[in-house]
Motif scaffolding. Structure first.
Motif, PDB file in Angstrom:
ATOM      1  N   LEU A  34     103.874 -51.954 -17.797  1.00  0.00           N
ATOM      2  CA  LEU A  34     102.887 -52.630 -18.640  1.00  0.00           C
ATOM      3  C   LEU A  34     102.671 -51.901 -19.959  1.00  0.00           C
ATOM      4  N   SER A  35     102.813 -50.603 -19.947  1.00  0.00           N
ATOM      5  CA  SER A  35     102.722 -49.847 -21.199  1.00  0.00           C
ATOM      6  C   SER A  35     103.830 -50.270 -22.151  1.00  0.00           C
ATOM      7  N   LEU A  36     105.031 -50.452 -21.620  1.00  0.00           N
ATOM      8  CA  LEU A  36     106.161 -50.894 -22.442  1.00  0.00           C
ATOM      9  C   LEU A  36     106.000 -52.356 -22.855  1.00  0.00           C
ATOM     10  N   ILE A  37     105.610 -53.197 -21.918  1.00  0.00           N
ATOM     11  CA  ILE A  37     105.437 -54.622 -22.196  1.00  0.00           C
ATOM     12  C   ILE A  37     104.384 -54.834 -23.283  1.00  0.00           C
ATOM     13  N   SER A  38     103.306 -54.067 -23.237  1.00  0.00           N
ATOM     14  CA  SER A  38     102.254 -54.205 -24.254  1.00  0.00           C
ATOM     15  C   SER A  38     102.726 -53.725 -25.628  1.00  0.00           C
ATOM     16  N   ASN A  39     103.847 -52.994 -25.664  1.00  0.00           N
ATOM     17  CA  ASN A  39     104.457 -52.565 -26.924  1.00  0.00           C
ATOM     18  C   ASN A  39     105.684 -53.417 -27.266  1.00  0.00           C
ATOM     19  N   ASN A  40     105.722 -54.637 -26.721  1.00  0.00           N
ATOM     20  CA  ASN A  40     106.750 -55.647 -27.010  1.00  0.00           C
ATOM     21  C   ASN A  40     108.155 -55.299 -26.531  1.00  0.00           C
ATOM     22  N   GLU A  55      99.725 -62.474 -11.353  1.00  0.00           N
ATOM     23  CA  GLU A  55      99.111 -63.505 -12.206  1.00  0.00           C
ATOM     24  C   GLU A  55      97.983 -62.916 -13.046  1.00  0.00           C
ATOM     25  N   ALA A  56      97.197 -62.033 -12.470  1.00  0.00           N
ATOM     26  CA  ALA A  56      96.116 -61.386 -13.223  1.00  0.00           C
ATOM     27  C   ALA A  56      96.689 -60.491 -14.322  1.00  0.00           C
ATOM     28  N   LEU A  57      97.781 -59.808 -14.027  1.00  0.00           N
ATOM     29  CA  LEU A  57      98.416 -58.949 -15.031  1.00  0.00           C
ATOM     30  C   LEU A  57      98.949 -59.772 -16.203  1.00  0.00           C
ATOM     31  N   LYS A  58      99.507 -60.955 -15.921  1.00  0.00           N
ATOM     32  CA  LYS A  58     100.001 -61.826 -16.994  1.00  0.00           C
ATOM     33  C   LYS A  58      98.851 -62.272 -17.898  1.00  0.00           C
ATOM     34  N   LEU A  60      96.196 -60.559 -18.563  1.00  0.00           N
ATOM     35  CA  LEU A  60      95.784 -59.397 -19.355  1.00  0.00           C
ATOM     36  C   LEU A  60      96.831 -58.973 -20.388  1.00  0.00           C
ATOM     37  N   PHE A  61      98.117 -59.017 -20.001  1.00  0.00           N
ATOM     38  CA  PHE A  61      99.171 -58.442 -20.838  1.00  0.00           C
ATOM     39  C   PHE A  61     100.130 -59.470 -21.425  1.00  0.00           C
ATOM     40  N   GLY A  62      99.968 -60.734 -21.086  1.00  0.00           N
ATOM     41  CA  GLY A  62     100.893 -61.749 -21.549  1.00  0.00           C
ATOM     42  C   GLY A  62     102.018 -61.940 -20.558  1.00  0.00           C
ATOM     43  N   HIS A  63     102.812 -62.963 -20.778  1.00  0.00           N
ATOM     44  CA  HIS A  63     103.875 -63.303 -19.839  1.00  0.00           C
ATOM     45  C   HIS A  63     104.945 -62.204 -19.782  1.00  0.00           C
ATOM     46  N   PHE A  64     105.348 -61.917 -18.580  1.00  0.00           N
ATOM     47  CA  PHE A  64     106.513 -61.059 -18.332  1.00  0.00           C
ATOM     48  C   PHE A  64     107.113 -61.465 -17.000  1.00  0.00           C
ATOM     49  N   ASN A  65     108.387 -61.224 -16.850  1.00  0.00           N
ATOM     50  CA  ASN A  65     109.094 -61.624 -15.638  1.00  0.00           C
ATOM     51  C   ASN A  65     108.937 -60.583 -14.546  1.00  0.00           C
ATOM     52  N   TYR A  66     108.808 -61.088 -13.327  1.00  0.00           N
ATOM     53  CA  TYR A  66     108.751 -60.230 -12.151  1.00  0.00           C
ATOM     54  C   TYR A  66     109.592 -60.893 -11.070  1.00  0.00           C
ATOM     55  N   LEU A  67     110.627 -60.195 -10.609  1.00  0.00           N
ATOM     56  CA  LEU A  67     111.564 -60.742  -9.630  1.00  0.00           C
ATOM     57  C   LEU A  67     111.379 -60.101  -8.264  1.00  0.00           C
ATOM     58  N   LYS A  68     111.548 -60.912  -7.241  1.00  0.00           N
ATOM     59  CA  LYS A  68     111.646 -60.370  -5.890  1.00  0.00           C
ATOM     60  C   LYS A  68     113.095 -59.919  -5.723  1.00  0.00           C
ATOM     61  N   LEU A  69     113.312 -58.611  -5.579  1.00  0.00           N
ATOM     62  CA  LEU A  69     114.662 -58.059  -5.555  1.00  0.00           C
ATOM     63  C   LEU A  69     114.722 -56.846  -4.640  1.00  0.00           C
ATOM     64  N   ASN A  70     115.579 -56.920  -3.652  1.00  0.00           N
ATOM     65  CA  ASN A  70     115.882 -55.766  -2.822  1.00  0.00           C
ATOM     66  C   ASN A  70     117.189 -55.192  -3.357  1.00  0.00           C
ATOM     67  N   ILE A  71     117.107 -54.124  -4.109  1.00  0.00           N
ATOM     68  CA  ILE A  71     118.267 -53.568  -4.808  1.00  0.00           C
ATOM     69  C   ILE A  71     119.363 -53.123  -3.842  1.00  0.00           C
ATOM     70  N   LEU A  72     119.044 -52.923  -2.576  1.00  0.00           N
ATOM     71  CA  LEU A  72     120.053 -52.512  -1.599  1.00  0.00           C
ATOM     72  C   LEU A  72     120.829 -53.702  -1.038  1.00  0.00           C
ATOM     73  N   LYS A  73     120.295 -54.916  -1.241  1.00  0.00           N
ATOM     74  CA  LYS A  73     120.946 -56.109  -0.689  1.00  0.00           C
ATOM     75  C   LYS A  73     121.282 -57.154  -1.748  1.00  0.00           C
ATOM     76  N   ASP A  74     120.498 -57.215  -2.803  1.00  0.00           N
ATOM     77  CA  ASP A  74     120.586 -58.327  -3.746  1.00  0.00           C
ATOM     78  C   ASP A  74     121.041 -57.881  -5.128  1.00  0.00           C
ATOM     79  N   THR A  75     121.635 -58.820  -5.831  1.00  0.00           N
ATOM     80  CA  THR A  75     121.843 -58.695  -7.267  1.00  0.00           C
ATOM     81  C   THR A  75     121.447 -60.039  -7.866  1.00  0.00           C
ATOM     82  N   ILE A  76     121.321 -60.069  -9.178  1.00  0.00           N
ATOM     83  CA  ILE A  76     121.063 -61.334  -9.858  1.00  0.00           C
ATOM     84  C   ILE A  76     122.163 -61.544 -10.883  1.00  0.00           C
ATOM     85  N   ASN A  77     122.306 -62.757 -11.346  1.00  0.00           N
ATOM     86  CA  ASN A  77     123.403 -63.085 -12.257  1.00  0.00           C
ATOM     87  C   ASN A  77     123.125 -62.702 -13.705  1.00  0.00           C
ATOM     88  N   THR A  78     122.006 -62.100 -13.976  1.00  0.00           N
ATOM     89  CA  THR A  78     121.673 -61.660 -15.324  1.00  0.00           C
ATOM     90  C   THR A  78     122.171 -60.234 -15.517  1.00  0.00           C
TER      91      THR A  78
END
Length: 186
Positions: A34-40, A55-58, A60-78
């Motif tokens: 959130l410190s980084l997000i608040s600095n764009n 939802e409460a954080l969004k 306060l700080f504006g929209h940002f993405n939050y993914l459900k990700l288990n780094i030991l099992k999952d990857t995403i196409n981004t």
């Protein structure tokens, strides 16, 4: 922020270009992010579950993405320019650390940057004695004394609190999966 989080936040601000896409692994409640997000900064947070406070954080700080990700099992196409993981890798066994590096490599752009805090320090006599001798002896002593006195103290000796690795150990794992060491800050 505690002292440790201030140091971490300042390091990330100085090491990440705010105009690049960054993935944070094991973000939790996204305190550092959130410190980084608040600095764009363009930060995508991730963890095993999206926290209830998202939802409460969004609000306060504006929209940002939050993914459900288990780094030991999952990857995403981004693909991301930067991926960072703060105080996560110490809980991974060697097998899981390999999975971590494989999956991070899949999501990181070519010439992307992985910033890793493995929550450990270089081995020294004090940490060696405390972790590898004292705590092991103490655990066995409590276990066997409970058996001798036939007391059930609710103690099982089978699990590890975390994996203490030297910097060179982490570098070897990373190199095995195509990463090149650039810099270290302590």
């Amino acid at each position: 922020f505690s002292d440790r989080l201030v140091i971490c936040s300042n390091y990330l601000k100085s090491s990440i270009n705010p105009f690049t896409k960054t993935l944070s692994i094991a973000s939790g409640h996204a305190i550092s992010e959130l410190s980084l997000i608040s600095n764009n900064f363009d930060i995508t947070c991730s963890d095993l579950e999206i926290p209830q406070c998202y939802e409460a954080l969004k609000k306060l700080f504006g929209h940002f993405n939050y993914l459900k990700l288990n780094i030991l099992k999952d990857t995403i196409n981004t693909e991301f320019d930067n991926i960072y993981s703060i105080s996560t890798c110490y809980v991974f066994s060697d097998q899981n650390l390999e999975k971590f590096f494989i999956n991070v490599h899949k999501m990181l752009k070519k010439n992307g940057i992985l910033i890793l805090d493995h929550a450990g320090s270089e081995d020294n006599l004090t940490s060696f004695f405390f972790n590898d001798i004292y705590l092991v002896i103490e655990a066995h002593l409590i276990y066997y004394l409970s058996k001798i006195f036939n007391k059930k103290i609710g103690f099982k000796f089978y699990n590890n609190f975390g994996y203490r690795r030297k910097n060179r150990d982490i570098k070897q794992f990373a190199k095995k999966f195509g990463f090149e060491f650039i810099d270290i800050k302590e």
